[in-house]
Design a protein around this motif. Structure first.
Motif, short mmCIF file in Angstrom:
data_model
loop_
_atom_site.label_atom_id
_atom_site.label_comp_id
_atom_site.label_asym_id
_atom_site.label_seq_id
_atom_site.Cartn_x
_atom_site.Cartn_y
_atom_site.Cartn_z
N PRO A 181 0.88 2.84 -9.68
CA PRO A 181 1.73 1.77 -9.11
C PRO A 181 2.76 2.30 -8.13
CG PRO A 181 1.53 1.56 -11.51
CD PRO A 181 0.95 2.88 -11.14
N GLU A 182 3.15 3.57 -8.28
CA GLU A 182 4.15 4.13 -7.38
C GLU A 182 3.68 4.12 -5.93
OE1 GLU A 182 3.02 5.60 -10.05
OE2 GLU A 182 4.70 5.53 -11.47
N ARG A 183 2.38 4.37 -5.74
CA ARG A 183 1.86 4.36 -4.37
C ARG A 183 1.94 2.97 -3.76
NH1 ARG A 183 -3.73 7.94 -4.80
NH2 ARG A 183 -2.78 9.85 -5.67
N VAL A 184 1.58 1.97 -4.55
CA VAL A 184 1.64 0.60 -4.05
C VAL A 184 3.08 0.20 -3.76
CG1 VAL A 184 1.11 -1.81 -4.59
CG2 VAL A 184 -0.45 0.01 -5.31
N ASN A 185 4.00 0.53 -4.66
CA ASN A 185 5.40 0.18 -4.45
C ASN A 185 5.98 0.89 -3.24
OD1 ASN A 185 5.37 -1.47 -6.73
ND2 ASN A 185 5.98 0.20 -8.09
N ALA A 186 5.58 2.14 -3.06
CA ALA A 186 6.07 2.88 -1.89
C ALA A 186 5.57 2.25 -0.60
CB ALA A 186 5.63 4.34 -1.98
N ALA A 187 4.31 1.83 -0.59
CA ALA A 187 3.78 1.17 0.60
C ALA A 187 4.46 -0.16 0.86
CB ALA A 187 2.27 0.97 0.44
N LEU A 188 4.73 -0.90 -0.20
CA LEU A 188 5.44 -2.17 -0.04
C LEU A 188 6.85 -1.96 0.51
CD1 LEU A 188 4.36 -4.05 -3.31
CD2 LEU A 188 3.67 -4.58 -0.97
N SER A 189 7.51 -0.93 0.02
CA SER A 189 8.87 -0.65 0.50
C SER A 189 8.88 -0.24 1.96
CB SER A 189 9.51 0.45 -0.35
OG SER A 189 8.83 1.68 -0.18
N ARG A 249 -0.73 -6.80 2.35
CA ARG A 249 -1.77 -6.66 1.33
C ARG A 249 -3.03 -6.01 1.88
NH1 ARG A 249 -1.77 -12.15 -2.43
NH2 ARG A 249 0.36 -11.89 -3.28
N ALA A 250 -3.40 -6.38 3.10
CA ALA A 250 -4.60 -5.79 3.69
C ALA A 250 -4.43 -4.29 3.89
CB ALA A 250 -4.92 -6.47 5.02
N GLN A 251 -3.27 -3.87 4.34
CA GLN A 251 -3.01 -2.44 4.54
C GLN A 251 -2.98 -1.70 3.21
OE1 GLN A 251 0.66 -2.89 6.73
NE2 GLN A 251 -0.35 -2.50 8.72
N ILE A 252 -2.42 -2.30 2.19
CA ILE A 252 -2.40 -1.67 0.87
C ILE A 252 -3.82 -1.48 0.35
CG2 ILE A 252 -1.75 -2.03 -1.54
CD1 ILE A 252 0.83 -3.30 -0.54
N PHE A 253 -4.65 -2.51 0.57
CA PHE A 253 -6.03 -2.43 0.07
C PHE A 253 -6.82 -1.35 0.80
CE2 PHE A 253 -10.51 -3.67 0.35
CZ PHE A 253 -10.83 -3.75 -1.01
N THR A 254 -6.74 -1.33 2.13
CA THR A 254 -7.55 -0.40 2.92
C THR A 254 -7.02 1.02 2.90
OG1 THR A 254 -6.34 -1.03 4.93
CG2 THR A 254 -8.38 -2.22 4.45
#
Length: 280
Positions: free
Chosen positions: A176-184, A189-194
């Motif tokens: 989850p840290e990777r997703v949270n870092a990308a969101l910050s 959502r598309a960028q997080i997925f790809t």
């Protein structure tokens, strides 16, 4: 000061060179063990047939199998050449893998991301995956006939589940840290997925593909034993009906070579696509 600094700078480079040298040595050691194991098994086979530990009618010698392989490759067997049987089996397997990958990866990713998708698909997949493929092969033959469609559907079912489950497991293993870092950092959502979810799930997907190939090969041979007029399984069954055990061995060796080739190609693909696997 300069000499000391230069010496410290050279240490990581030298360590990297040493690590690069050690990896091929490790691979060569593993290859040597594999070659030695194969040699021992071949020697045991040769000794067992030479001293007639088992009747040659049921356990042919390596020389007999080699001669029969040359005959089958040259003159064919069971209404087809060896190449025809191999291509027939590979065609069914590749068609099923294309469908299994095309459906299994999207469904598995959706199951890993969305709880509604997981709730809808998990139960039917779990129910049919727990059944032996030959248990529902008669139903597929009744519904779809004895032609290629029933075999490809059977193989697709056997390859779909492991690919789907591996894709789901890959998504669930994303930190989850990777997703949270990308969101910050402002990723959508598309960028997080790809950029995060799909690359992180790729090692699991490739592992599932390796499992699917093995399941597809075993199911393929079983299906061809029952309802086929071509293929390696059909050739094995035809030979067994006439107690041509040497031809049965030829078919088994061809299947083993195909399985080994697929495993080798998958390892190369993993090194190409996920070189970080096992190193992080």
């Amino acid at each position: 000061m300069t000499i000391a600094a230069d010496h410290r700078t050279d240490i990581p480079a030298e360590a990297a060179k040493n690590s690069r040298r050690r990896l091929p040595a490790t691979e060569r050691g593993t290859l040597g063990i594999s070659v030695a194991t194969f040699s021992v098994l071949a020697a045991l086979w040769l000794v067992a047939t030479k001293y007639h530990w088992v009747s040659s009618l049921f356990f042919p010698s390596p020389a007999e199998v080699v001669r029969q392989f040359v005959d089958v490759a040259t003159f064919g067997y069971a209404d087809g050449s060896l190449l025809d049987h191999v291509l027939s089996s590979l065609g069914r397997l590749f068609a099923a893998l294309v469908i299994g990958v095309g459906l299994g990866i999207p469904v598995g990713l959706a199951m890993g991301i969305n709880r509604w998708a997981r709730g809808v698909f998990s139960v039917p997949i779990d129910l049919y995956w727990g059944l032996p493929p030959l248990a529902y092969l008669p139903l597929l033959i009744i519904w779809l006939g004895i032609g290629e469609t029933s075999k490809i559907v059977l193989l697709t079912l056997s390859t779909f589940a492991p690919i789907c489950f591996s894709a789901q497991a890959g998504v669930r293993s994303v930190p989850p840290e990777r997703v949270n870092a990308a969101l910050s950092l402002g990723a959508n959502r598309a960028q997080i997925f790809t950029s995060i979810i799909l690359p992180s799930a790729l090692p699991e997907i490739l592992t599932g593909l390796r499992i699917a190939i093995g399941a597809g090969l075993s199911t393929l041979v079983a299906a061809e034993l029952i309802a086929a007029r071509s293929g390696i399984g059909y050739m094995i069954m035809s030979a067994a009906n006439f107690l041509a055990i040497d031809v049965v061995f030829v078919g088994l060796i061809v299947i083993a070579v195909l399985a080994f080739t697929f495993a080798f190609l998958m390892r190369l693909l993993e090194r190409r696509l996920v070189p970080w696997k096992g190193k992080l």
